[in-house]
Design an enzyme around this catalytic site. Sequence first.
Site, PDB file in Angstrom:
ATOM      1  N   CYS B  17       0.699  -1.491  -0.496  1.00  0.00           N
ATOM      2  CA  CYS B  17      -0.130  -0.119   0.075  1.00  0.00           C
ATOM      3  C   CYS B  17       0.887   1.043   0.215  1.00  0.00           C
ATOM      4  CB  CYS B  17      -0.659   0.232   1.050  1.00  0.00           C
ATOM      5  SG  CYS B  17      -0.176   0.554   3.055  1.00  0.00           S
ATOM      6  N   PRO B  18       0.663   2.134  -1.653  1.00  0.00           N
ATOM      7  CA  PRO B  18      -1.190   2.487  -1.267  1.00  0.00           C
ATOM      8  C   PRO B  18      -1.053   2.276  -3.187  1.00  0.00           C
ATOM      9  CG  PRO B  18       0.840   4.152  -1.007  1.00  0.00           C
ATOM     10  CD  PRO B  18       1.425   3.679  -1.014  1.00  0.00           C
TER      11      PRO B  18
END
Lengths: 370, 87
Positions: B17-18
Amino acid sequence: MARDTLLAAAEVGWADPARLHAEGRQARALLDRSREVVAAGLGVRPSEVSFLPSGPTALARAVDGVSYAARRRGARTVASAVEHSAVLVPGRARAAAAEDPALLAEVGVDRAGRLDLDAWRAALAVPGSVVAVLQSANGEVGTRQPLATARDAAAAHGTPLVVDAMASLGRDDVPAAWDVLVGDARSWGGPPLGILVVREGVRWQWSQARADVEHGRSDVTPWVPLALAAAEAWQQSAATRDDDARTAHALVDEIRAAAAAVPDTEVVGDPDDRLPHVVTFSSLYVDGEAVVGAFDAAGFAVASGSACTSSTLEPSHVLAAMGVLTHGNVRVTLPLPAVSPALADDVAAFTAAIGPTVRGVRDQLGVADL
Amino acid sequence: MSGADESEVVDARGERCPLPVIRLARRVAERPHLRFVTVLATDPAAAHDVPAWCRMRGHRFVEARAEDGHTAYVVEVVRPSRPAAGP
Protein backbone atom coordinates in the site's frame (compact mmCIF):
# COMPACT_ATOMS: atom_id res chain seq x y z
CA MET A 1 6.36 14.89 35.00
CA ALA A 2 6.61 11.10 34.98
CA ARG A 3 10.39 11.29 35.01
CA ASP A 4 10.65 13.60 38.01
CA THR A 5 8.09 11.76 40.10
CA LEU A 6 9.64 8.42 39.24
CA LEU A 7 13.10 9.59 40.27
CA ALA A 8 11.77 10.91 43.58
CA ALA A 9 9.75 7.75 44.15
CA ALA A 10 12.77 5.54 43.52
CA GLU A 11 14.58 7.34 46.36
CA VAL A 12 12.01 6.38 48.97
CA GLY A 13 10.18 3.32 47.72
CA TRP A 14 12.92 1.00 46.50
CA ALA A 15 12.46 -1.77 49.08
CA ASP A 16 10.36 -4.93 48.74
CA PRO A 17 6.97 -4.20 50.34
CA ALA A 18 6.61 -7.87 51.31
CA ARG A 19 9.56 -7.64 53.75
CA LEU A 20 9.22 -6.72 57.39
CA HIS A 21 12.32 -4.55 57.84
CA ALA A 22 11.86 -0.80 58.18
CA GLU A 23 12.51 -0.09 54.51
CA GLY A 24 10.08 -2.82 53.54
CA ARG A 25 7.41 -1.46 55.84
CA GLN A 26 7.93 2.01 54.41
CA ALA A 27 7.59 0.64 50.90
CA ARG A 28 4.38 -1.17 51.93
CA ALA A 29 2.96 2.06 53.35
CA LEU A 30 3.81 3.91 50.15
CA LEU A 31 2.19 1.19 48.05
CA ASP A 32 -0.96 1.34 50.17
CA ARG A 33 -0.99 5.13 49.93
CA SER A 34 -0.59 4.96 46.13
CA ARG A 35 -3.49 2.55 45.89
CA GLU A 36 -5.66 4.86 48.00
CA VAL A 37 -4.88 7.80 45.74
CA VAL A 38 -5.69 5.92 42.54
CA ALA A 39 -8.83 4.43 44.11
CA ALA A 40 -10.05 7.84 45.24
CA GLY A 41 -9.37 9.24 41.78
CA LEU A 42 -11.44 6.51 40.18
CA GLY A 43 -14.15 6.66 42.83
CA VAL A 44 -13.61 3.08 44.03
CA ARG A 45 -12.36 1.22 47.11
CA PRO A 46 -8.63 0.48 47.49
CA SER A 47 -9.46 -3.23 47.84
CA GLU A 48 -10.90 -3.14 44.33
CA VAL A 49 -7.66 -1.81 42.80
CA SER A 50 -4.71 -3.96 41.72
CA PHE A 51 -1.49 -2.83 40.06
CA LEU A 52 -0.27 -5.01 37.19
CA PRO A 53 2.89 -4.86 35.08
CA SER A 54 1.19 -3.14 32.13
CA GLY A 55 -2.17 -1.97 30.84
CA PRO A 56 -2.47 -4.74 28.24
CA THR A 57 -1.58 -7.33 30.92
CA ALA A 58 -4.30 -5.92 33.14
CA LEU A 59 -6.79 -6.04 30.27
CA ALA A 60 -6.06 -9.66 29.40
CA ARG A 61 -6.22 -10.49 33.14
CA ALA A 62 -9.57 -8.70 33.50
CA VAL A 63 -11.10 -10.85 30.75
CA ASP A 64 -9.52 -14.02 32.10
CA GLY A 65 -10.87 -13.45 35.60
CA VAL A 66 -14.47 -12.90 34.54
CA SER A 67 -14.36 -15.75 32.07
CA TYR A 68 -12.77 -18.24 34.47
CA ALA A 69 -15.19 -17.41 37.27
CA ALA A 70 -18.07 -18.21 34.88
CA ARG A 71 -16.47 -21.25 33.25
CA ARG A 72 -19.39 -23.51 34.12
CA ARG A 73 -21.76 -21.32 32.09
CA GLY A 74 -19.58 -21.03 28.99
CA ALA A 75 -16.44 -19.52 27.55
CA ARG A 76 -17.62 -17.01 24.96
CA THR A 77 -16.24 -13.47 24.88
CA VAL A 78 -18.21 -10.63 23.28
CA ALA A 79 -16.03 -7.68 22.29
CA SER A 80 -16.16 -4.84 19.81
CA ALA A 81 -14.11 -5.24 16.65
CA VAL A 82 -12.03 -2.20 17.63
CA GLU A 83 -10.88 -3.48 21.04
CA HIS A 84 -7.22 -3.59 22.01
CA SER A 85 -5.25 -6.46 20.52
CA ALA A 86 -4.68 -7.72 24.10
CA VAL A 87 -8.34 -8.80 23.93
CA LEU A 88 -8.71 -9.79 20.28
CA VAL A 89 -5.46 -11.68 19.67
CA PRO A 90 -5.73 -14.14 22.61
CA GLY A 91 -9.48 -14.39 22.00
CA ARG A 92 -8.93 -15.45 18.40
CA ALA A 93 -6.21 -17.87 19.50
CA ARG A 94 -8.55 -19.51 22.04
CA ALA A 95 -11.29 -19.81 19.43
CA ALA A 96 -8.85 -21.29 16.92
CA ALA A 97 -7.40 -23.75 19.43
CA ALA A 98 -10.90 -24.96 20.36
CA GLU A 99 -11.97 -24.97 16.70
CA ASP A 100 -14.97 -22.95 17.80
CA PRO A 101 -15.19 -19.50 16.16
CA ALA A 102 -18.16 -18.64 18.43
CA LEU A 103 -15.82 -18.34 21.44
CA LEU A 104 -15.05 -14.78 20.34
CA ALA A 105 -17.71 -12.48 18.93
CA GLU A 106 -16.21 -9.38 17.30
CA VAL A 107 -19.07 -6.91 17.14
CA GLY A 108 -18.91 -4.39 14.32
CA VAL A 109 -18.73 -0.61 14.48
CA ASP A 110 -20.01 2.15 12.23
CA ARG A 111 -17.91 4.41 10.00
CA ALA A 112 -17.08 6.57 13.06
CA GLY A 113 -15.92 3.55 15.04
CA ARG A 114 -18.94 3.43 17.37
CA LEU A 115 -20.33 0.10 18.53
CA ASP A 116 -23.31 -1.38 16.66
CA LEU A 117 -25.62 -1.82 19.66
CA ASP A 118 -28.11 -4.08 17.88
CA ALA A 119 -25.32 -6.46 16.92
CA TRP A 120 -23.94 -6.20 20.48
CA ARG A 121 -27.31 -7.25 21.96
CA ALA A 122 -27.60 -10.11 19.48
CA ALA A 123 -24.07 -11.33 20.30
CA LEU A 124 -24.76 -11.23 24.05
CA ALA A 125 -27.94 -13.26 23.59
CA VAL A 126 -25.95 -16.25 22.33
CA PRO A 127 -25.81 -18.86 25.12
CA GLY A 128 -22.42 -19.28 26.76
CA SER A 129 -21.51 -15.58 26.51
CA VAL A 130 -19.79 -14.97 29.85
CA VAL A 131 -17.78 -11.78 29.42
CA ALA A 132 -18.32 -8.56 27.48
CA VAL A 133 -15.45 -6.18 26.66
CA LEU A 134 -15.74 -2.60 25.48
CA GLN A 135 -13.35 0.32 25.50
CA SER A 136 -14.44 3.64 26.98
CA ALA A 137 -13.04 5.34 23.89
CA ASN A 138 -10.80 4.24 21.07
CA GLY A 139 -7.16 5.26 21.47
CA GLU A 140 -6.56 5.40 17.71
CA VAL A 141 -9.53 7.41 16.50
CA GLY A 142 -10.88 8.88 19.75
CA THR A 143 -14.52 7.82 19.38
CA ARG A 144 -16.30 7.24 22.69
CA GLN A 145 -18.38 4.12 23.13
CA PRO A 146 -21.97 3.98 24.49
CA LEU A 147 -20.93 2.34 27.77
CA ALA A 148 -24.15 2.78 29.76
CA THR A 149 -26.34 1.20 27.08
CA ALA A 150 -23.79 -1.52 26.37
CA ARG A 151 -23.58 -2.40 30.06
CA ASP A 152 -27.35 -2.52 30.43
CA ALA A 153 -27.47 -4.95 27.52
CA ALA A 154 -24.80 -7.14 29.14
CA ALA A 155 -26.42 -6.95 32.58
CA ALA A 156 -29.71 -8.17 31.09
CA HIS A 157 -27.93 -11.49 30.54
CA GLY A 158 -26.02 -11.37 33.83
CA THR A 159 -22.80 -10.86 31.89
CA PRO A 160 -20.17 -8.59 33.47
CA LEU A 161 -18.73 -5.78 31.33
CA VAL A 162 -14.97 -5.20 31.26
CA VAL A 163 -14.25 -1.60 30.27
CA ASP A 164 -10.87 -0.76 28.78
CA ALA A 165 -10.14 2.83 29.77
CA MET A 166 -6.44 2.71 28.87
CA ALA A 167 -6.84 5.56 26.40
CA SER A 168 -9.12 7.78 28.44
CA LEU A 169 -8.23 7.78 32.16
CA GLY A 170 -6.97 11.20 33.16
CA ARG A 171 -7.93 12.74 29.82
CA ASP A 172 -11.69 12.22 29.88
CA ASP A 173 -14.36 11.56 32.55
CA VAL A 174 -13.79 8.37 34.54
CA PRO A 175 -16.27 5.80 33.19
CA ALA A 176 -19.13 4.88 35.52
CA ALA A 177 -20.76 1.95 33.69
CA TRP A 178 -18.51 -1.06 34.22
CA ASP A 179 -18.01 -4.19 36.30
CA VAL A 180 -14.27 -4.48 35.75
CA LEU A 181 -12.21 -1.44 34.75
CA VAL A 182 -8.75 -1.39 33.19
CA GLY A 183 -6.34 1.50 32.84
CA ASP A 184 -2.72 2.38 32.25
CA ALA A 185 -1.01 5.12 34.26
CA ARG A 186 0.62 6.35 31.06
CA SER A 187 -2.67 7.91 29.97
CA TRP A 188 -2.49 10.44 32.80
CA GLY A 189 1.20 11.18 32.49
CA GLY A 190 2.44 8.45 34.81
CA PRO A 191 4.82 5.57 34.13
CA PRO A 192 3.68 2.36 32.42
CA LEU A 193 1.58 0.60 35.07
CA GLY A 194 -1.50 -1.53 34.60
CA ILE A 195 -4.56 -0.73 36.73
CA LEU A 196 -7.15 -3.46 37.26
CA VAL A 197 -10.31 -2.60 39.18
CA VAL A 198 -12.75 -5.37 40.03
CA ARG A 199 -15.96 -3.99 41.47
CA GLU A 200 -16.98 -5.60 44.75
CA GLY A 201 -19.53 -8.35 44.17
CA VAL A 202 -18.42 -9.12 40.63
CA ARG A 203 -17.55 -12.78 40.19
CA TRP A 204 -13.89 -12.73 39.24
CA GLN A 205 -11.15 -15.32 39.61
CA TRP A 206 -7.82 -15.44 37.86
CA SER A 207 -7.36 -18.85 36.25
CA GLN A 208 -3.67 -18.87 37.24
CA ALA A 209 -4.04 -17.46 40.77
CA ARG A 210 -1.18 -18.70 42.94
CA ALA A 211 -0.64 -16.31 45.78
CA ASP A 212 -2.41 -13.40 47.38
CA VAL A 213 -0.44 -10.79 45.46
CA GLU A 214 -2.45 -7.69 44.56
CA HIS A 215 -5.70 -9.20 45.90
CA GLY A 216 -5.03 -12.46 44.03
CA ARG A 217 -4.99 -10.70 40.69
CA SER A 218 -1.24 -10.80 39.96
CA ASP A 219 1.84 -12.90 40.52
CA VAL A 220 4.15 -9.89 40.54
CA THR A 221 4.45 -7.53 43.49
CA PRO A 222 4.42 -4.06 41.92
CA TRP A 223 7.61 -2.06 41.97
CA VAL A 224 6.60 0.53 44.54
CA PRO A 225 8.22 3.56 42.82
CA LEU A 226 6.05 2.91 39.76
CA ALA A 227 2.86 2.85 41.83
CA LEU A 228 3.96 5.94 43.74
CA ALA A 229 4.81 7.81 40.54
CA ALA A 230 1.45 6.81 39.04
CA ALA A 231 -0.37 8.18 42.09
CA GLU A 232 1.70 11.37 42.08
CA ALA A 233 1.03 11.93 38.39
CA TRP A 234 -2.70 11.47 38.97
CA GLN A 235 -2.70 14.09 41.72
CA GLN A 236 -0.52 16.53 39.78
CA SER A 237 -2.71 16.37 36.69
CA ALA A 238 -6.04 16.37 38.56
CA ALA A 239 -6.16 20.10 39.32
CA THR A 240 -6.01 21.17 35.68
CA ARG A 241 -7.69 18.11 34.17
CA ASP A 242 -10.92 19.77 33.03
CA ASP A 243 -9.11 22.79 31.61
CA ASP A 244 -6.56 20.54 29.89
CA ALA A 245 -9.34 18.52 28.31
CA ARG A 246 -11.10 21.63 27.03
CA THR A 247 -7.82 22.96 25.63
CA ALA A 248 -6.99 19.67 23.92
CA HIS A 249 -10.51 19.35 22.51
CA ALA A 250 -10.24 22.77 20.88
CA LEU A 251 -6.74 22.09 19.54
CA VAL A 252 -7.89 18.81 18.02
CA ASP A 253 -10.77 20.71 16.39
CA GLU A 254 -8.13 22.89 14.72
CA ILE A 255 -6.17 19.86 13.50
CA ARG A 256 -9.35 18.21 12.23
CA ALA A 257 -10.33 21.32 10.28
CA ALA A 258 -6.85 21.72 8.79
CA ALA A 259 -6.63 18.07 7.75
CA ALA A 260 -10.15 18.04 6.29
CA ALA A 261 -9.14 20.98 4.08
CA VAL A 262 -6.39 18.91 2.44
CA PRO A 263 -7.64 17.33 -0.82
CA ASP A 264 -8.72 13.68 -0.59
CA THR A 265 -8.09 13.53 3.13
CA GLU A 266 -10.59 11.97 5.50
CA VAL A 267 -10.58 12.82 9.19
CA VAL A 268 -11.94 9.74 10.90
CA GLY A 269 -13.64 9.12 14.24
CA ASP A 270 -16.48 11.07 15.81
CA PRO A 271 -15.92 14.84 15.48
CA ASP A 272 -17.44 15.69 18.88
CA ASP A 273 -18.21 12.65 21.03
CA ARG A 274 -14.57 11.69 21.33
CA LEU A 275 -11.44 11.78 23.47
CA PRO A 276 -10.18 15.35 23.75
CA HIS A 277 -6.63 14.66 22.67
CA VAL A 278 -6.62 12.13 19.82
CA VAL A 279 -7.07 12.76 16.10
CA THR A 280 -6.57 10.54 13.06
CA PHE A 281 -6.76 11.27 9.35
CA SER A 282 -5.96 9.38 6.15
CA SER A 283 -4.81 10.84 2.84
CA LEU A 284 -5.50 9.06 -0.42
CA TYR A 285 -2.48 7.91 -2.48
CA VAL A 286 -0.09 8.59 0.38
CA ASP A 287 2.41 6.14 1.80
CA GLY A 288 1.98 6.01 5.60
CA GLU A 289 5.66 5.44 6.23
CA ALA A 290 6.64 8.35 3.98
CA VAL A 291 4.21 10.78 5.57
CA VAL A 292 5.25 9.83 9.12
CA GLY A 293 8.87 10.30 8.03
CA ALA A 294 8.09 13.67 6.47
CA PHE A 295 6.37 14.91 9.63
CA ASP A 296 9.23 13.55 11.73
CA ALA A 297 11.75 15.45 9.59
CA ALA A 298 9.68 18.59 10.17
CA GLY A 299 9.85 18.00 13.96
CA PHE A 300 6.43 16.42 14.56
CA ALA A 301 6.18 13.01 16.23
CA VAL A 302 3.08 11.33 14.80
CA ALA A 303 1.96 7.71 14.59
CA SER A 304 0.20 5.77 11.85
CA GLY A 305 -2.20 2.86 11.51
CA SER A 306 -1.08 2.11 7.97
CA ALA A 307 0.20 -1.36 7.19
CA CYS A 308 3.51 -0.13 5.83
CA THR A 309 4.37 1.35 9.24
CA SER A 310 3.72 -1.82 11.22
CA SER A 311 5.91 -4.82 11.78
CA THR A 312 3.20 -7.01 10.33
CA LEU A 313 1.76 -6.40 6.88
CA GLU A 314 -1.65 -5.77 8.40
CA PRO A 315 -3.09 -2.27 8.67
CA SER A 316 -4.79 -1.09 11.87
CA HIS A 317 -7.71 -3.37 12.73
CA VAL A 318 -9.54 -0.29 13.97
CA LEU A 319 -9.41 1.54 10.64
CA ALA A 320 -10.27 -1.71 8.86
CA ALA A 321 -13.33 -2.33 11.05
CA MET A 322 -14.52 1.24 10.41
CA GLY A 323 -14.25 0.76 6.65
CA VAL A 324 -12.04 3.80 6.17
CA LEU A 325 -8.87 4.23 4.19
CA THR A 326 -5.95 2.50 5.91
CA HIS A 327 -3.11 3.91 3.86
CA GLY A 328 -1.72 7.42 4.29
CA ASN A 329 -2.81 7.35 7.92
CA VAL A 330 -1.58 9.84 10.49
CA ARG A 331 -2.46 9.75 14.17
CA VAL A 332 -1.76 12.56 16.60
CA THR A 333 -1.96 12.14 20.38
CA LEU A 334 -1.61 15.47 22.16
CA PRO A 335 0.53 15.37 25.30
CA LEU A 336 -0.65 16.98 28.53
CA PRO A 337 0.15 20.71 28.61
CA ALA A 338 2.23 20.10 31.76
CA VAL A 339 4.55 17.95 29.66
CA SER A 340 4.43 20.22 26.64
CA PRO A 341 4.09 23.89 27.63
CA ALA A 342 4.25 25.11 24.00
CA LEU A 343 1.37 22.83 22.97
CA ALA A 344 -0.76 25.52 21.31
CA ASP A 345 2.17 26.82 19.24
CA ASP A 346 3.16 23.28 18.28
CA VAL A 347 -0.37 22.52 17.13
CA ALA A 348 -0.51 25.74 15.11
CA ALA A 349 2.75 24.80 13.38
CA PHE A 350 1.46 21.29 12.77
CA THR A 351 -1.83 22.42 11.24
CA ALA A 352 0.13 24.68 8.88
CA ALA A 353 2.38 21.78 7.92
CA ILE A 354 -0.30 19.18 7.10
CA GLY A 355 -1.16 20.41 3.59
CA PRO A 356 2.42 20.95 2.36
CA THR A 357 3.62 17.67 3.89
CA VAL A 358 0.89 15.58 2.25
CA ARG A 359 1.44 17.43 -1.03
CA GLY A 360 5.17 16.75 -0.85
CA VAL A 361 4.66 13.01 -0.34
CA ARG A 362 2.15 12.91 -3.21
CA ASP A 363 4.57 14.74 -5.51
CA GLN A 364 7.27 12.17 -4.76
CA LEU A 365 4.85 9.41 -5.74
CA GLY A 366 3.73 11.33 -8.84
CA VAL A 367 0.05 11.09 -7.94
CA ALA A 368 -0.91 14.76 -7.79
CA ASP A 369 -3.11 14.39 -10.89
CA LEU A 370 -5.14 11.40 -9.69
CA MET B 1 -11.11 -4.36 -26.67
CA SER B 2 -12.76 -1.00 -27.16
CA GLY B 3 -16.12 0.68 -26.69
CA ALA B 4 -17.95 1.62 -23.51
CA ASP B 5 -17.77 -1.71 -21.69
CA GLU B 6 -14.08 -2.34 -21.50
CA SER B 7 -12.77 -4.53 -18.75
CA GLU B 8 -9.16 -4.71 -17.64
CA VAL B 9 -6.94 -6.29 -15.06
CA VAL B 10 -4.40 -4.42 -12.95
CA ASP B 11 -1.81 -6.81 -11.60
CA ALA B 12 -0.56 -5.32 -8.33
CA ARG B 13 0.52 -8.60 -6.77
CA GLY B 14 3.54 -8.18 -4.52
CA GLU B 15 3.04 -4.41 -4.23
CA ARG B 16 2.54 -2.66 -0.90
CA CYS B 17 0.00 0.00 0.00
CA PRO B 18 -0.75 2.55 -1.41
CA LEU B 19 0.54 1.24 -4.76
CA PRO B 20 -2.40 -1.07 -5.66
CA VAL B 21 -4.84 1.81 -5.22
CA ILE B 22 -2.58 4.23 -7.10
CA ARG B 23 -2.30 1.79 -10.01
CA LEU B 24 -6.08 1.33 -10.02
CA ALA B 25 -6.69 5.09 -10.04
CA ARG B 26 -4.07 5.61 -12.74
CA ARG B 27 -5.67 3.02 -15.01
CA VAL B 28 -9.15 4.51 -14.54
CA ALA B 29 -7.81 8.00 -15.29
CA GLU B 30 -5.99 6.90 -18.43
CA ARG B 31 -8.79 4.80 -19.95
CA PRO B 32 -11.95 6.87 -20.33
CA HIS B 33 -14.00 3.95 -21.64
CA LEU B 34 -13.07 1.54 -18.92
CA ARG B 35 -16.12 0.07 -17.20
CA PHE B 36 -14.76 -2.74 -15.01
CA VAL B 37 -11.33 -3.06 -13.42
CA THR B 38 -10.11 -6.11 -11.56
CA VAL B 39 -7.18 -5.46 -9.23
CA LEU B 40 -5.07 -8.47 -8.28
CA ALA B 41 -3.31 -7.83 -4.99
CA THR B 42 -1.51 -9.66 -2.20
CA ASP B 43 -1.33 -6.64 0.13
CA PRO B 44 -3.91 -7.14 2.93
CA ALA B 45 -4.51 -3.38 3.06
CA ALA B 46 -6.10 -3.55 -0.41
CA ALA B 47 -9.09 -5.34 1.13
CA HIS B 48 -9.96 -2.09 2.93
CA ASP B 49 -8.45 0.51 0.65
CA VAL B 50 -10.01 -0.52 -2.67
CA PRO B 51 -13.57 -0.25 -1.24
CA ALA B 52 -12.65 2.99 0.54
CA TRP B 53 -11.28 4.44 -2.71
CA CYS B 54 -14.52 3.49 -4.50
CA ARG B 55 -16.54 5.29 -1.81
CA MET B 56 -14.34 8.40 -1.94
CA ARG B 57 -14.38 8.50 -5.77
CA GLY B 58 -18.01 7.51 -6.36
CA HIS B 59 -17.25 4.20 -8.07
CA ARG B 60 -18.92 0.92 -7.18
CA PHE B 61 -17.07 -1.84 -5.38
CA VAL B 62 -18.42 -5.09 -6.83
CA GLU B 63 -16.68 -7.88 -4.94
CA ALA B 64 -13.49 -9.37 -3.53
CA ARG B 65 -12.65 -12.90 -4.63
CA ALA B 66 -10.00 -15.09 -3.06
CA GLU B 67 -7.92 -16.62 -5.84
CA ASP B 68 -4.78 -18.68 -5.87
CA GLY B 69 -2.35 -16.81 -3.59
CA HIS B 70 -3.94 -13.40 -4.05
CA THR B 71 -7.28 -11.58 -4.00
CA ALA B 72 -9.14 -10.14 -6.98
CA TYR B 73 -11.01 -6.89 -6.30
CA VAL B 74 -13.62 -5.98 -8.90
CA VAL B 75 -14.56 -2.33 -9.38
CA GLU B 76 -17.24 -0.87 -11.61
CA VAL B 77 -16.20 2.54 -12.86
CA VAL B 78 -18.98 5.10 -12.54
CA ARG B 79 -18.63 8.10 -14.85
CA PRO B 80 -18.52 10.95 -14.59
CA SER B 81 -16.40 10.05 -11.62
CA ARG B 82 -17.21 12.21 -8.64
CA PRO B 83 -15.85 11.95 -5.12
CA ALA B 84 -18.30 11.12 -2.38
CA ALA B 85 -19.39 14.00 -0.17
CA GLY B 86 -16.73 15.05 2.31
CA PRO B 87 -16.90 14.09 5.98
